[in-house]
Design a protein around this motif. Structure first.
Motif, mmCIF file in Angstrom:
data_model
loop_
_atom_site.group_PDB
_atom_site.id
_atom_site.type_symbol
_atom_site.label_atom_id
_atom_site.label_comp_id
_atom_site.label_asym_id
_atom_site.label_seq_id
_atom_site.Cartn_x
_atom_site.Cartn_y
_atom_site.Cartn_z
ATOM 1 N N GLY A 56 2.727 -4.993 5.083
ATOM 2 C CA GLY A 56 2.043 -3.763 4.733
ATOM 3 C C GLY A 56 2.810 -2.529 5.187
ATOM 4 N N VAL A 57 2.241 -1.360 4.876
ATOM 5 C CA VAL A 57 2.816 -0.087 5.296
ATOM 6 C C VAL A 57 1.718 0.739 5.958
ATOM 7 C CG1 VAL A 57 3.959 2.033 4.558
ATOM 8 C CG2 VAL A 57 4.495 -0.118 3.409
ATOM 9 N N PHE A 58 2.069 1.353 7.071
ATOM 10 C CA PHE A 58 1.152 2.190 7.838
ATOM 11 C C PHE A 58 1.931 3.474 8.133
ATOM 12 C CE2 PHE A 58 -0.994 3.743 11.633
ATOM 13 C CZ PHE A 58 -2.303 3.290 11.552
ATOM 14 N N ALA A 106 -0.649 -2.696 1.259
ATOM 15 C CA ALA A 106 -0.502 -4.072 1.741
ATOM 16 C C ALA A 106 -0.388 -5.012 0.555
ATOM 17 C CB ALA A 106 -1.682 -4.470 2.618
ATOM 18 N N LYS A 107 0.243 -6.152 0.785
ATOM 19 C CA LYS A 107 0.398 -7.162 -0.273
ATOM 20 C C LYS A 107 -0.958 -7.777 -0.634
ATOM 21 C CE LYS A 107 4.565 -7.499 -1.729
ATOM 22 N NZ LYS A 107 4.966 -7.486 -3.120
ATOM 23 N N HIS A 108 -1.785 -8.033 0.406
ATOM 24 C CA HIS A 108 -3.056 -8.724 0.187
ATOM 25 C C HIS A 108 -4.237 -7.823 0.547
ATOM 26 C CE1 HIS A 108 -0.535 -12.175 -0.274
ATOM 27 N NE2 HIS A 108 -0.037 -12.009 0.940
ATOM 28 N N ILE A 113 2.604 -7.723 9.358
ATOM 29 C CA ILE A 113 3.751 -6.880 9.720
ATOM 30 C C ILE A 113 3.730 -5.623 8.857
ATOM 31 C CG2 ILE A 113 6.267 -6.732 9.805
ATOM 32 C CD1 ILE A 113 6.343 -9.774 10.160
ATOM 33 N N ALA A 114 3.702 -4.453 9.491
ATOM 34 C CA ALA A 114 3.676 -3.203 8.723
ATOM 35 C C ALA A 114 4.744 -2.249 9.239
ATOM 36 C CB ALA A 114 2.298 -2.548 8.834
ATOM 37 N N HIS A 115 5.468 -1.636 8.313
ATOM 38 C CA HIS A 115 6.392 -0.585 8.765
ATOM 39 C C HIS A 115 5.710 0.777 8.626
ATOM 40 C CE1 HIS A 115 7.678 1.238 4.975
ATOM 41 N NE2 HIS A 115 7.983 0.063 4.459
#
Lengths: 254, 254
Positions: free
Chosen positions: B103-105, B128-130, B84-86
């Motif tokens: 994550g972020v995009f 991203a976390k990972h 899931i990315a915002h």
């Protein structure tokens, strides 16, 4: 054929010179400057002089020197019969020596040394004491630009003021943005496409429609977060003042 | 092939959708929105839904909704296994529901409805976390853009702050310029080439080198004349504050 002399060797002089040099129906008789090294850039194709005694008779004398030197230069050529025009955005027509054929030939652009511009797109703002002189300036302007305007000294002052906002102050906002990025080791190039798009939008939208951002949305959480992030006191003040000003513009729409 | 679902129907959602639709190796499974009329723009080529019960399994869920709705939307899809990315510049990664692949995009551009952009030039800021999730986001980003950056939540906040200066505030200066012109019946189009050139210069000069104008020159006569011309109290304050700020930058050079 219109014969001209360009007085001055700075950015405006050089850009006008380059534009006229490749234009039919204009003959650049001379370029006048104080120092030999600055005249070097013109001497390949044109006669250059430093001594006003050798000044030739021309249809138009274009004075492209710094604002505070315009009056002095115009005095030195006051005995010539040709039309004398300065190229400044902020000086009145009357800064030129009186009792002369006088005018203004102001190309509204910010010129950078070594950076070519498309003169056809540059608005040229004209003014003259006499109708015939105005027609002559108009004829000259149309040889290099598609955008020629009759602008009074009072209007020109207003344009120059507006130009300070959209050019000088805008560039300072770029500077602040670049400093904010540099502090956190973020490359400024990340903001380049945004900067280009912000300017580009204005070609199709008016600025009121194009406005976005936290102040436009009345998003006080983001505004306060941003004020908290800013360490430079002046930049904090600029952020507050501009945000308030935007909010005033839209408060009836929120 | 990366499968994605886009959640949101606003400007960012539409521009991302348009970019991915014409890209090989991406399959847009669904677009999720609240209202049928907003989903209409997507329904020709893609399944559209309003009810989260019909949400499909995708590799990546891109949340492109307003900042304050991100947390809520992420909750609704928390049981999905995909990343899931915002897509927001100002929200932290942790606004997304925890214990998830997150994550972020963030595409760093100001999108206008109906105005196409060249996505290849738009910087995409990823987080991203990972590590594996970061690699997946990077793979997706490179399919549409040549400019992909690893940017932390803290750096992203700074970028967003800088973007407010170079985009939102710059546009407000355009607005002030247009008002100043309108009062004296001067067409704003006169300033267009100057606006474009001011932005264009920044591609080759840094803002400190590119600065020009009365404040840069320390020309107090022009500054005082301009302050005298300005009737709007807020605009006068903006003029003073920005001029002082510019003068501070250059006082050692004058």
């Amino acid at each position: 054929m219109i014969s001209i002399v360009i007085l001055g060797t700075g950015n405006v002089a050089k850009h006008l010179y380059d534009a006229f040099l490749i234009t039919d129906n204009v003959k650049i008789l001379q370029v006048v400057g104080r120092t030999e090294d600055k005249l070097l850039a013109y001497s390949k194709h044109t006669e250059v002089i430093s001594d006003y005694r050798y000044l030739m008779d021309a249809d138009i004398y274009l004075i492209a020197v710094s604002d505070d030197a315009i009056a002095e230069v115009s005095k030195k050529i006051k005995d010539k019969k040709g039309l004398i025009a300065h190229t400044s955005g902020s000086c009145e027509l009357d800064v030129l020596v009186p009792n002369q054929r006088r005018g203004v030939f102001y190309p509204l652009q910010s010129f950078t040394k070594g950076k070519k511009v498309d003169f056809l797109e540059i608005p040229i703002c004209l003014e003259a004491k006499h109708h015939d002189d105005f027609m002559l300036l108009q004829q000259l302007a149309h040889l290099i630009s598609d955008k020629v305007f009759h602008i009074s000294s009072e209007q020109r002052k207003t344009i120059h003021l507006a130009a300070v906002f959209v050019n000088n102050f805008t560039n300072h906002l770029y500077q602040i943005g670049s400093e904010i990025c540099a502090e956190k080791k973020i490359p400024f190039e990340l903001l380049q496409p945004l900067i280009q798009e912000t300017a580009h939008k204005i070609n199709t939208l008016n600025p009121h429609e194009a406005q976005t951002g936290p102040a436009r949305r009345g998003d006080m959480t983001t505004i306060n977060n941003h004020l908290g992030l800013l360490e430079n006191k002046t930049y904090k003040e600029i952020y507050s003042l501009l945000s308030n000003s935007i909010q005033k513009d839209y408060e009836q729409e929120l």
